[in-house]
Every structure is written in structure tokens, then in C-alpha cells.
Design an enzyme around this catalytic site. Structure first.
Site, PDB file in Angstrom:
ATOM      1  N   ILE A 143       0.866  -1.166   0.000  1.00  0.00           N
ATOM      2  CA  ILE A 143       0.000   0.000   0.000  1.00  0.00           C
ATOM      3  C   ILE A 143       0.907   1.221   0.000  1.00  0.00           C
ATOM      4  O   ILE A 143       1.908   1.269   0.714  1.00  0.00           O
ATOM      5  CB  ILE A 143      -0.868   0.057   1.288  1.00  0.00           C
ATOM      6  CG1 ILE A 143      -1.581  -1.277   1.551  1.00  0.00           C
ATOM      7  CG2 ILE A 143      -1.812   1.243   1.250  1.00  0.00           C
ATOM      8  CD1 ILE A 143      -2.634  -1.652   0.578  1.00  0.00           C
ATOM      9  N   GLU A 144       0.550   2.215  -0.798  1.00  0.00           N
ATOM     10  CA  GLU A 144       1.242   3.509  -0.779  1.00  0.00           C
ATOM     11  C   GLU A 144       0.245   4.563  -0.332  1.00  0.00           C
ATOM     12  O   GLU A 144      -0.903   4.546  -0.752  1.00  0.00           O
ATOM     13  CB  GLU A 144       1.758   3.877  -2.173  1.00  0.00           C
ATOM     14  CG  GLU A 144       2.330   5.278  -2.239  1.00  0.00           C
ATOM     15  CD  GLU A 144       2.639   5.753  -3.665  1.00  0.00           C
ATOM     16  OE1 GLU A 144       3.028   6.921  -3.814  1.00  0.00           O
ATOM     17  OE2 GLU A 144       2.471   4.965  -4.625  1.00  0.00           O
ATOM     18  N   ILE A 145       0.702   5.464   0.517  1.00  0.00           N
ATOM     19  CA  ILE A 145      -0.066   6.653   0.875  1.00  0.00           C
ATOM     20  C   ILE A 145       0.795   7.830   0.441  1.00  0.00           C
ATOM     21  O   ILE A 145       2.001   7.865   0.719  1.00  0.00           O
ATOM     22  CB  ILE A 145      -0.335   6.736   2.399  1.00  0.00           C
ATOM     23  CG1 ILE A 145      -0.961   5.442   2.920  1.00  0.00           C
ATOM     24  CG2 ILE A 145      -1.192   7.957   2.702  1.00  0.00           C
ATOM     25  CD1 ILE A 145      -2.366   5.171   2.471  1.00  0.00           C
TER      26      ILE A 145
END
Length: 187
Positions: A143-145
Site C-alpha cells: 500500500i502507498e499513501i
């Protein structure tokens, strides 16, 4: 009646766009194999703010559907969960899904509170800086934020500069093939 006219107008515009041959409108969902439906549901609910939605009863395999931020996450229990690969290293260049956020500082603080390992990264272009945080779900999916909205989307040929949050697929008209294309690629 007004809604029907709007939909017909919208669909008509979609048909006129040669850069959208499949008449796509949006990303609907991402399906992910997981070891434990319950563990993955807890992660996507508590960490990313997704909420469970009804799943069709005709599906005869174990899974769960969640929705949030305009897309669905479909969790599918792996037939042989023990054979799913595990990823320990967080590599920003690996497959991932990215979410934009309002405050990178708040996200980083929350990840630390939840004791979730993450890697920080930056992208810089033309004086604009994008901050990124990468971490894994319970099954190793990344996951990338990010605050990617600060980086404009610039078509390679023609078109207008837009920010990520303001791009609508039907507005992104792909240029028609030309006899001469001038593009410089730097290694």
C-alpha cells in the site's frame, strides 16, 4: 428525466473519445488473495477506513467485499494460503495500490501508533515534491499513501496539465496518431 439526459450526454461523450476504446469510466475494485479473510478485513477497515459491503450470495467461495475512497477491495481466501508468498522487505518499486491523503504527518503518526512498518520515499519534479509512505497488508500486498495530488499529470503529447484529483477519464483525450512523433527518452 434530467438524470437520464445527463447519463445519455455523458455516455455520448465517452463514445466520442478515441482514447477510450473500451468506454471505461473508473476503477471498480481490486481483488486480493489472502490467508485470512478476518485478518485482512480488519486491516482494510482499521488502517485504511474501508467498510464491508454485501457480497453476492451466488459466489461459492470464501471472500469479503469492502468499499471506500471510491473503489472496492475484494478479498478472496487463497485455496492454498500456505503457498502465498510472504514479503518482508518493503520495496516501493513492487506492485502496489496508492491512496492520496490529506496529511502525510497524520498518516505517519497513525502508522507508528499501530506499529506498522513502513518506508518513506520522495519524488521530485520541477520543484514539486511528493511524499510517499509504503507498507504491507497482512499478506504482503503493498500500500502507498501519498500527497500525489501536488504532482500534475502532464500528457506526453498535447492536452492540458491537471492534478490527479481533478482528472476525469472522459476528459483525458488521447492524441490521434501522427506521422511524426518527437519524443526524447533519457536513460
Amino acid at each position: 428525466a434530467a438524470l437520464l439526459l445527463f447519463i445519455r450526454s455523458y455516455l455520448g461523450k465517452m463514445k466520442e473519445n478515441p482514447g477510450n476504446p473500451l468506454h471505461l469510466t473508473s476503477l471498480n475494485h481490486v481483488s486480493l488473495l489472502c490467508r485470512s479473510i478476518e485478518e485482512s478485513m480488519n486491516f482494510y477497515r482499521k488502517v485504511l477506513g474501508f467498510f464491508p459491503i454485501r457480497r453476492p450470495e451466488s459466489l461459492n467461495f470464501e471472500g469479503a467485499w469492502l468499499f471506500g475512497h471510491g473503489i472496492g477491495i475484494h478479498l478472496l481466501r487463497a485455496l492454498e494460503p500456505e503457498k502465498l508468498s510472504t514479503k518482508n522487505e518493503i520495496n516501493p518499486k513492487d506492485n502496489h495500490i496508492s491512496f492520496q491523503c490529506e496529511s502525510m504527518g497524520a498518516v505517519e503518526k497513525k502508522l507508528e501508533e499501530m506499529e506498522i512498518d513502513y518506508v518513506r520515499s520522495k519524488v521530485e519534479e520541477g520543484g514539486i515534491q511528493v511524499d510517499q509512505l509504503f507498507f504491507h497488508d497482512p499478506d504482503g500486498f503493498m500500500i502507498e499513501i501519498c500527497n500525489c495530488d501536488s504532482l500534475p499529470i502532464v500528457p506526453l503529447v498535447g492536452g492540458m496539465v491537471r492534478s490527479c484529483s481533478r482528472v476525469k477519464l472522459h476528459q483525458m483525450v488521447q492524441p490521434q496518431p501522427q506521422t511524426q512523433i518527437n519524443q526524447v527518452v533519457h536513460p
